[in-house]
Every structure is written in structure tokens, then in C-alpha cells.
Motif scaffolding. Sequence first.
Motif, PDB file in Angstrom:
ATOM      1  N   LEU A 183     -14.666  31.259   7.837  1.00 47.33           N
ATOM      2  CA  LEU A 183     -16.075  31.385   7.491  1.00 47.33           C
ATOM      3  C   LEU A 183     -16.719  32.460   8.358  1.00 47.33           C
ATOM      4  CD1 LEU A 183     -17.081  27.603   7.329  1.00 47.33           C
ATOM      5  CD2 LEU A 183     -16.738  29.147   5.393  1.00 47.33           C
ATOM      6  N   GLY A 197     -15.078  26.847  11.813  1.00 43.42           N
ATOM      7  CA  GLY A 197     -15.227  27.873  10.785  1.00 43.42           C
ATOM      8  C   GLY A 197     -13.935  28.168  10.054  1.00 43.42           C
ATOM      9  N   TYR A 251     -21.040  27.671  13.202  1.00 44.13           N
ATOM     10  CA  TYR A 251     -19.987  26.859  13.820  1.00 44.13           C
ATOM     11  C   TYR A 251     -19.823  27.121  15.322  1.00 44.13           C
ATOM     12  CZ  TYR A 251     -17.069  31.025  12.948  1.00 44.13           C
ATOM     13  OH  TYR A 251     -16.571  32.308  12.892  1.00 44.13           O
ATOM     14  N   PRO A 286     -19.950  33.624  10.661  1.00 48.56           N
ATOM     15  CA  PRO A 286     -20.827  32.826  11.530  1.00 48.56           C
ATOM     16  C   PRO A 286     -22.270  32.728  11.061  1.00 48.56           C
ATOM     17  CG  PRO A 286     -20.283  34.915  12.570  1.00 48.56           C
ATOM     18  CD  PRO A 286     -19.434  34.825  11.337  1.00 48.56           C
TER      19      PRO A 286
END
Length: 416
Positions: A103, A95, A109, A105
Motif C-alpha cells: 500500500l 501496508g 500504516y 502511505p
Amino acid sequence: MKLKSLLIANAVLLGSFAVQAHAEDEAQLIKQGEYLSRLGDCMACHTVSGKGDYAGGLAIESNLGTIYSTNITPDKEHGIGNYSEQQFSDAVRKGVLPNGSRLYPAMPYPDYAKISDADMHALYVYFMKGVKPSSEQPPKTDLSFPFSQRWGMRFWNWAFTSDKPFQPIGGASEEVNRGAYIVESLGHCGSCHTPRGLGMNEKALDSGDDQFLAGGSLNNWDVPSLRGLPRWSEQEIVDYLQTGRNDKAAVGGEMKSVIEHSSSHMTDADLKAIASYLKFLGGNPALQAYDVKKQQATEAKLTAAKGLSEGERLYIDNCGACHFVTGKGAPGIFPELDQATIVNAKDPSGLIHTILAGAQQPSTEKAPSTLAMPGFAKRLDDDQVAKLATFIRQGWSNNAPAVTKDQVAEVRKTLK
């Protein structure tokens, strides 16, 4: 002179063979990566109808706000065309983007962390060389404070994710372990079917914990446990994943896109492996003891059509033609209501939503026909839907709490 010419000719020939072999290897990797992208269900989140494949822009509703999926085509300006393979791997498995930002979730990831190096390589080759670049610029995700502070995900990842690779189950068959690998990594089934903690984290990431796949909640829908699936045979699990229907149930909610974009494209061997793994998990008792006398009493009363409650009358008028007085529906066509998971869920929102908005099964290669249930939002008011849902949840062998008109009103607000 002739010897020199012969050597040159042989070198050219060997070179052409090498180029051809490389092209064939690359074509095979692209094909493999495309299949792996289906296992990972990348299409469902990164493709919007009317836009290019993987061009992003899908609005994903979460408890934090609306998150928009990104462009993951090999476009160098708006996509991932400048990613190295390591950067691609870090984004998918950790991520973390090339610029160091994190990123959310909504990109699973924490599960993708278990993808093998070989599969990651094939995915990279596919996305870089097998996907058409798109210059589409999706909307940017803009969450409210403090969720807008992506740097905080570093601590979330430290607390709730793992970089441990997939661990085969000792003593399990090769088929079960293949299913475990798909479910725990690319399939990211746990992201919906595992309960979440206070940090909105999956409480378990693999079969070593009994909470893994033990059921959860998604957008106010109860998500069923997948551990053992005692009412379904392995073949019924395969049928459901392959076609969106089996002799007991039909797909609804978020699972429709999973069937449409992912599991209906899987090989028979992989679907059987998934079914074997879910059965291997066990630990999920049957929904409830089947009450034959109660089922027969409901069937007899609906058949006689005398002294009906309003909920029973609404069922005969609106549902009986497809689901019948038995509540058993038609195998492979209309799903069972008696003992159905969505019917007996603790939170009735899924059932209410289905009554109001209807449902439609996807068209797949093995089941091309599209079967639809009409919605009754315009035909029935909140009190009528509550009484109908209450009857369904308490008729036959079902034994779930009653539904209130206030619950129906809340679900109705969410209809688009």
C-alpha cells in the motif's frame, strides 16, 4: 434413565449459556471495534457520499498523483471478506496486502503500526461482522512511473517505518499516556501535523522527537504545530475536536472531515486525554507577542472608517459584520482573525482558499448548528483578494508577509 436425561438437559443448558456468552462477547467486540474505527478515522477516507459505508472510492490527492481508497467492507470479491486476522493486521499495520503487494502511505500504516493487538482484534471483528458488505468496485490507483512500482515501497518501509509498539511515556499520567496512544496510533495526527522529509516520510513518529507534531504542509496549506497549543486551554482543545469550533477558532480544510467522522464521536475522556497529551508536549512558543497598541490602532481606524486603504475597506465591506473591527469575531461562532494560525501561516494559501471558497463548520452532536462563511471568488478579483488578505495578515497584532495577486491566482486554479 432420569439421571441421563438430567445430565443431557444440563449439558444443553450450559451449551446455550456458552453460545449466549459468546454472542455477547462478540457484540461487545463489534461495538468496541466500531468506536476504534472512529478513533482511526477510517470512515473519512473509505466512504464516498452516496455509496455504502467503507465501500471506498475516495480520490486522495498526493504529490505522487491521485490515490483511490479501497473497499474495506467484508465483501469477499471486492472487499476484505477473505482476509484472515493476520492478513488484516498486516495490511493495517504494515501496508502489506495478502498477495504481497504494498500500500501507499496515504494509508497511514506508519502510525497504525502502534495499534495494540487487542484493538486490532476488535477492529477485525467489527469490519468482518459489523460492517455491511458492499460489491462496489472503486477506481484503481494508477500512478505514473516510477511511483506505479509498488514493490519499491518495501525499501521505503525499511527506511521510514518502525514495527516498535507504542511506548508509554515514563513518568506521565495515565491520562497523558492514553492521549499519546490515540494521537500516535489510531489518530495518526502525525501524518498531517509532522513535517515530512525528502522521501515524503514523517520525520518523527512519536513524542520522543521534537519534530513530532511540529507542523507541516498539506496540499499547499500550512498545517499548524500541535505541540503545547499555548493559546488554547485544554477545554478549548476538547471543544474544537468535539464541535469543530471553540472561542478562538473554527475548523477548516482537511480537519473538517476529521471532526465530522472521527473526533466528534470520541468519548469525553478520550478527548480530555488527547488535550492533556498535547499540552504535555509543550515546546511550542506562542505565535508572537501580543501587540496591544497595534491591535488598538487597527480597531480605532476601522471604527472611524476614515483614510482606509483598499484592504481595510474590503474588510469592512465583506468581513466586518462577522469578525468585527476588533478582529476577535464571536466566541464559539465566528473565529478570531487576530493571531489566528491560518492568518499568520508562512504560506497564505489556506487563508486565500478560505476567502475564495468560504468555509462550513460540520454539524456534530454537541453543536448541531451548521455555520457557513460565504466564498468571495465571484465577488472579488485576484488583486482585491490579495489586498484583503494582506490587511488581515498585517492588521491588529498580526505580522505576516503580504499576499500577491499571483498567489491568489494559483489558489483560484485549484477551486472546484
